[in-house]
Design an enzyme around this catalytic site. Structure first.
Site, mmCIF file in Angstrom:
data_model
loop_
_atom_site.group_PDB
_atom_site.id
_atom_site.type_symbol
_atom_site.label_atom_id
_atom_site.label_comp_id
_atom_site.label_asym_id
_atom_site.label_seq_id
_atom_site.Cartn_x
_atom_site.Cartn_y
_atom_site.Cartn_z
ATOM 1 N N GLU A 1 38.784 50.579 28.604
ATOM 2 C CA GLU A 1 37.588 49.973 28.511
ATOM 3 C C GLU A 1 36.230 49.266 29.790
ATOM 4 O O GLU A 1 36.163 47.628 28.607
ATOM 5 C CB GLU A 1 37.325 49.892 27.245
ATOM 6 C CG GLU A 1 37.926 51.061 26.153
ATOM 7 C CD GLU A 1 37.712 51.264 24.604
ATOM 8 O OE1 GLU A 1 37.529 50.244 24.180
ATOM 9 O OE2 GLU A 1 38.466 51.805 23.616
HETATM 10 C C1 LIG Z 1 47.781 51.887 29.667
HETATM 11 C C2 LIG Z 1 45.705 53.282 29.712
HETATM 12 C C3 LIG Z 1 45.362 54.374 29.375
HETATM 13 C C4 LIG Z 1 44.110 54.293 29.163
HETATM 14 N N1 LIG Z 1 43.576 55.428 28.383
HETATM 15 C C5 LIG Z 1 42.217 56.215 29.269
HETATM 16 C C6 LIG Z 1 41.930 57.123 28.024
HETATM 17 O O1 LIG Z 1 42.275 57.631 27.846
HETATM 18 N N2 LIG Z 1 40.471 57.655 28.933
HETATM 19 C C7 LIG Z 1 40.045 57.529 30.293
HETATM 20 O O2 LIG Z 1 39.531 58.549 30.459
HETATM 21 N N3 LIG Z 1 40.287 55.927 31.131
HETATM 22 C C8 LIG Z 1 41.357 55.636 30.073
HETATM 23 N N4 LIG Z 1 42.428 54.881 31.256
HETATM 24 C C9 LIG Z 1 41.816 53.930 32.580
HETATM 25 C C10 LIG Z 1 40.850 53.224 32.497
HETATM 26 O O3 LIG Z 1 39.623 52.875 31.400
HETATM 27 C C11 LIG Z 1 40.679 52.806 33.758
HETATM 28 O O4 LIG Z 1 42.088 52.467 34.278
HETATM 29 C C12 LIG Z 1 40.184 51.656 34.482
HETATM 30 O O5 LIG Z 1 38.657 51.949 33.880
HETATM 31 C C13 LIG Z 1 40.696 50.669 35.394
HETATM 32 O O6 LIG Z 1 40.144 51.861 36.525
HETATM 33 P P1 LIG Z 1 41.253 51.600 37.895
HETATM 34 O O7 LIG Z 1 42.761 51.431 36.922
HETATM 35 O O8 LIG Z 1 41.325 52.454 38.586
HETATM 36 O O9 LIG Z 1 40.544 50.286 38.074
HETATM 37 P P2 LIG Z 1 39.646 50.145 39.483
HETATM 38 O O10 LIG Z 1 38.108 50.983 39.131
HETATM 39 O O11 LIG Z 1 40.215 50.581 40.705
HETATM 40 O O12 LIG Z 1 39.466 48.508 39.881
HETATM 41 C C14 LIG Z 1 40.460 48.177 40.063
HETATM 42 C C15 LIG Z 1 39.767 46.201 39.898
HETATM 43 O O13 LIG Z 1 39.046 45.995 40.623
HETATM 44 C C16 LIG Z 1 37.997 45.266 39.412
HETATM 45 N N5 LIG Z 1 36.490 45.948 39.543
HETATM 46 C C17 LIG Z 1 35.827 47.164 40.362
HETATM 47 N N6 LIG Z 1 34.863 47.434 40.261
HETATM 48 C C18 LIG Z 1 34.568 46.467 40.251
HETATM 49 C C19 LIG Z 1 33.100 45.537 40.555
HETATM 50 N N7 LIG Z 1 32.551 46.453 40.939
HETATM 51 N N8 LIG Z 1 32.904 44.350 40.146
HETATM 52 C C20 LIG Z 1 34.170 43.414 40.023
HETATM 53 N N9 LIG Z 1 35.021 44.003 39.689
HETATM 54 C C21 LIG Z 1 35.104 45.280 39.947
HETATM 55 C C22 LIG Z 1 38.574 46.053 38.505
HETATM 56 O O14 LIG Z 1 38.599 45.269 37.034
HETATM 57 C C23 LIG Z 1 39.840 46.071 38.194
HETATM 58 O O15 LIG Z 1 39.935 44.765 38.975
HETATM 59 C C24 LIG Z 1 43.330 53.587 30.902
HETATM 60 C C25 LIG Z 1 44.661 52.832 31.265
HETATM 61 C C26 LIG Z 1 44.892 52.747 31.287
HETATM 62 C C27 LIG Z 1 45.942 51.983 32.539
#
Ligand SMILES: Cc1cc2nc3c(=O)[nH]c(=O)nc-3n(C[C@H](O)[C@H](O)[C@H](O)COP(=O)(O)OP(=O)(O)OC[C@H]3O[C@@H](n4cnc5c(N)ncnc54)[C@H](O)[C@@H]3O)c2cc1C
Length: 829
Positions: free
Chosen positions: A498
């Site tokens: 989220e």
């Molecule tokens: C266990 C689990 C359950 C989930 N459940 C759902 C679900 O039900 N439905 C769904 O749609 N998604 C779900 N997600 C997805 C979740 O919302 C994403 O993992 C999350 O949005 C982050 O995306 P990413 O993991 O690809 O990280 P990335 O987007 O690759 O980010 C990596 C890091 O970079 C940072 N970052 C990225 N952009 C910026 C910026 N502009 N400025 C500063 N920092 C930045 C982030 O904060 C993070 O620390 C789930 C994820 C997990 C792990």
């Protein structure tokens, strides 16, 4: 009266009027009155009047002001303001602002805050917590679910469905429980105190997902079909937004749909061909209905004259031919159902869009609106439950566990870690309660939900780390009796979902807060976009001059409040908490000032200067969290026993706010502005300190001593002492140990020996032999020993039990496998 005195009088008058936010007319009248006095006493002459008239007349005559000042400023403003993307606009428009806007604006009204009603449970909600929630928790075996089964048992799923756990947000008319946000929060906190896996599974369908989206945007037909099924658990929902290419930047999803005609149940209908590849989707492996976000395109212009229609959300039954679900990810040994889903060119009718054709392209708006509510409930509540459970368990454990002949909780070094857990537990409960209370008042508090999500999940991670340290090896060795390790392992899940936390802190909190909470910025933006030039100038004039007055006021307020340390400012209570209100008056003014200075000097660049934005967001967050602590203290009847917890939390937050401000000045891109404003805001340096050792000692004592303050700290947790509930058992052992201690002392004294505090059954025998304790008392010692051993011991296993299960024939579809497939394709090409 001499000239210097007159100038001084004018400056003081301007300062005082600015402090109290007087209108332009009041300013003009006050300065005119002083000039009259100056003329009568021969102090001011014609020059002073001419200067006054040259400034006052154009400012006070609207038509002149608008023509010669506002119009050119509006032109300049339009040139320098960066374009906002649609997704940014929709995110900013989503939700409402509440108490955080008052804190942002530099002059919080504390009576207003204390008058917000305290959230309460209805009789029905309380009965649910006392009945089905307790029953469910008694059924759940977290070790079995997390280690042996990697899922909840079928009986637990059945119970969850039959009792409406997945339908807390669904309206009663559809068969749901229709609980308040506060009740949902209490349920989730209680579930977390036994099983983080359970609260994650229950939290998701009650947060952002098909249920929430349908209730707000669904057609009647969709609501009547799905909501009763979701309420009864006949359908299991998931919501799929994230894809491998688009995580944090969710607006960039590559998943798409093409509007076209196709055959559906024997007829030709208007529909769309969907292609998606999603991952990380909670409940996807067992879902029966998939909420899907994708970008919709209409190349043949079947729906209108636009080809790119934007992000759209649809509900796809999981049994639709071609939908792939079932595989699982393995999230950190807290193996709730989570996995990928794919679909390739699957035709479905347009009716599958949530809200039907009118909601085409409205997906992002729908998501951010729902998120502004959901983000304040599920993750903050689960985290709060986790912190509170850590506080109760650590308090009891530290009192029971002895080293160097003392309970470890009496050692100063351990007290420091404990105070952090206790202080966070008090604050987390306060903040989550305040935030869900806002939702129950009808708000969709997008800024508050980001603040609460970020800080509760971060505090949970810190608290669990501290709890692990205090428990030593007891926290590390896993098994059915370890009540901490799963929380420790799973903490990053809450941090990541989220809105991952780095992004939330650096972009979302202040990014949304600045525009939504500021009294004039949004109005300026909106005015500048008006097509009717006359209306634009009038609206911009009102906003921009209001803004200038606001900025001047904040400067004088900051100057005075910083110089005096807020000493003379208003606090609603004249007791030990007064100083916190006064410091907040000071920081609130400084926040408002620095926010305008940052926007004025950085303009559109502020969006890219994430660390500036993060620190401004930190100040706003600390103000919000501190105010929540003071509200909780008041709502619970200003319990003097709780004061150390209040002190610890307020002082920790305010020291953090001070640090954020200081770092903001030190790193401010315009060095001159940073240096000058640092002098204004910190004329006496950084004067605030974190809580003293004495306060930390008092907090640690509360955590280890059964008392009302401790019970309030553990409210809404599952502390029932029954088999399988380690937390409840530890609570009972704490009571047993405390009851045994005076008996132990009695025996040791009679025996004239310094006995170690273990083998209490032998102490019991000795006491009986010496005739200093009764049989009943001897039993108390034996009971305490039994409990003590339960608390300090850890599980051990036959080696075979821990061996990896080699019966697995399938390999995970991991990165290597994907790389291999890619390599094969490249080779073939
Ligand atoms: C266990 C689990 C359950 C989930 N459940 C759902 C679900 O039900 N439905 C769904 O749609 N998604 C779900 N997600 C997805 C979740 O919302 C994403 O993992 C999350 O949005 C982050 O995306 P990413 O993991 O690809 O990280 P990335 O987007 O690759 O980010 C990596 C890091 O970079 C940072 N970052 C990225 N952009 C910026 C910026 N502009 N400025 C500063 N920092 C930045 C982030 O904060 C993070 O620390 C789930 C994820 C997990 C792990």
């Amino acid at each position: 009266m001499n000239v210097v005195f007159l100038i001084l009088a004018i400056v003081v008058a301007i300062g005082a009027l600015a402090y109290y936010r007087a209108s332009l007319t009041m300013f003009t009248a006050a300065i005119a009155a002083l000039l009259v006095v100056g003329s009568l006493t021969d102090t001011s002459g014609i020059v002073a009047w001419l200067i006054f008239l040259a400034v006052a007349l154009p400012l006070n005559i609207a038509s002149v002001r608008q023509q010669y000042i506002t119009k050119p400023v509006l032109g300049l403003y339009r040139k320098i303001m960066p374009e906002m993307s649609t997704t940014e606009k929709e995110a900013i428009d989503a939700g409402t602002t509440w108490w955080e806007a008052d804190l942002f604006r530099g002059n919080p009204d504390w009576h207003k805050m204390h008058n917000f009603p305290k959230p309460r449970l209805s009789a029905e909600e309380q009965a649910f917590l006392d009945g089905p929630v307790e029953e469910l928790l008694a059924m759940v075996d977290d070790w079995h679910s997390t280690h042996e089964r990697a899922d909840l048992s079928p009986e637990v799923y059945d119970y969850l469905k039959s009792k409406g756990f997945f339908a807390m947000i669904i309206a009663k008319k559809y068969g749901g429980l229709e609980f308040s946000a506060y009740a949902q929060s209490c349920v989730l906190q209680k579930l977390t105190s036994k099983s983080m896996m359970l609260s994650s599974i229950v939290g998701v369908p009650n947060s952002l997902g098909p249920g929430e989206l349908l209730q707000h945007y669904g057609t009647d037909e969709q609501k009547n079909h799905y909501l009763p099924r979701l309420a009864k658990g006949l359908d299991v929902p998931c919501f799929a937004l994230t894809s491998p290419e688009a995580g944090s930047d969710a607006g960039a999803i590559p998943d798409f749909g093409i509007v076209c005609k196709g055959e559906w149940q024997g007829k030709e209908v208007l529909g769309m061909r969907l292609t998606w590849n999603k991952r990380y989707i909670t409940l996807a492996p067992i879902a029966t209905v998939l909420g899907l976000a994708f970008k919709l395109y209409d190349p043949e212009k079947l729906l209108g004259d636009k080809e790119e229609l934007g992000i759209t959300c649809a509900l796809i039954p999981a049994n639709t031919p071609g939908v792939k679900i079932g595989r699982r990810h393995f999230p950190l040994n807290v193996p709730f159902q989570n996995g990928p889903t794919q679909g390739d060119n699957i035709f479905v009718p347009l009716d599958y869009i949530i809200g039907g054709a009118p909601m085409v392209g409205q997906g992002w708006k729908m998501l951010v609106e729902c998120l502004s509510v959901g983000r304040a409930i599920t993750l903050p509540s689960n985290s709060t439950g986790g912190i509170k459970a850590a506080a109760m368990a650590t308090g009891a454990y530290a009192r029971i566990r002895r080293q160097f002949k003392l309970p470890i909780g009496k050692m100063e070094g351990v007290e420091e870690a404990m105070a952090r857990i206790g202080g966070y537990a008090y604050m987390a409960d306060a903040s989550t309660t305040m935030s869900v209370g806002a939702i129950d008042l009808g708000e969709k508090p997008s800024v508050i939900s980001a603040i609460t999500k970020y800080h509760m999940t971060e505090r949970m991670r810190t608290a669990i780390n501290d709890a692990m340290d205090v428990h030593g090896g007891k926290g590390i060795c896993m098994g059915p009796n370890n009540y901490l390790a799963r929380g420790y392992q799973g903490a990053p899940v809450a941090i990541t979902v989220e809105g991952a936390n780095i992004l939330t802190r650096n972009m979302i909190i202040y990014g949304q807060g600045a525009i939504r909470c500021h009294p004039y910025v949004l109005a300026e933006l909106q005015a500048a976009q008006l097509e009717d030039e006359g209306a634009a100038i009038t609206a911009f004039d009102k906003a921009v001059f209001g803004h200038i007055g606001f900025a001047i006021s904040n400067f004088f307020r900051t100057f005075w409040l910083s110089l005096t340390g807020g000493m003379f400012s208003h606090a609603p209570y004249n007791d030990a908490t007064a100083k916190y209100y006064k410091q907040m008056n000071r920081f609130s003014a400084a926040m408002a000032l620095m926010s305008d200075v940052a926007m004025a000097t950085l303009g559109g660049d502020l969006k890219r200067r994430e660390r500036i934005s993060a620190r401004l967001g930190d100040i706003l967050s600390m103000l919000y969290l501190t105010s929540a602590v003071l509200k909780r203290f008041n709502d619970e009847g200003r319990q003097v026993q709780d004061l150390p917890l209040v002190q610890w939390a307020c002082e920790d937050n305010l020291a953090k706010a001070q640090l954020a401000l200081d770092e903001l000045f030190d790193n401010f891109p315009n060095r001159a502005v940073g240096v000058v404003l640092k002098r204004v805001v910190f004329p006496w340096g950084r004067t605030l300190r974190k809580a003293s050792d004495k306060v930390e000692h008092q907090v640690a004592r509360i955590m280890q001593t059964p008392c009302e303050a401790r019970s309030r700290l553990g409210a809404h947790l599952y502390l029932t002492n029954e088999p399988g509930n380690q937390l409840g058992r530890v609570e009972q052992v704490l009571l047993d140990i405390l009851a045994a201690e005076p008996l132990f002392d009695k025996v040791a004294k009679a025996a004239n020996k310094r006995l170690p505090f273990y083998r209490l059954h032998e102490v019991a025998d000795l006491g009986l032999e010496l005739g200093v304790i009764s049989k009943d008392e001897a039993n108390k010692l034996r009971l305490a020993e039994e409990g003590r051993l339960f608390v300090i011991n850890v599980d051990d296993f036959e080696p075979e039990y821990l061996a990896a299960d080699n019966s697995l024939t399938q390999q995970p579809n991991g990165a290597d496998a994907l790389n291999e497939q890619q390599a094969k394709k490249t080779k073939a090409a």
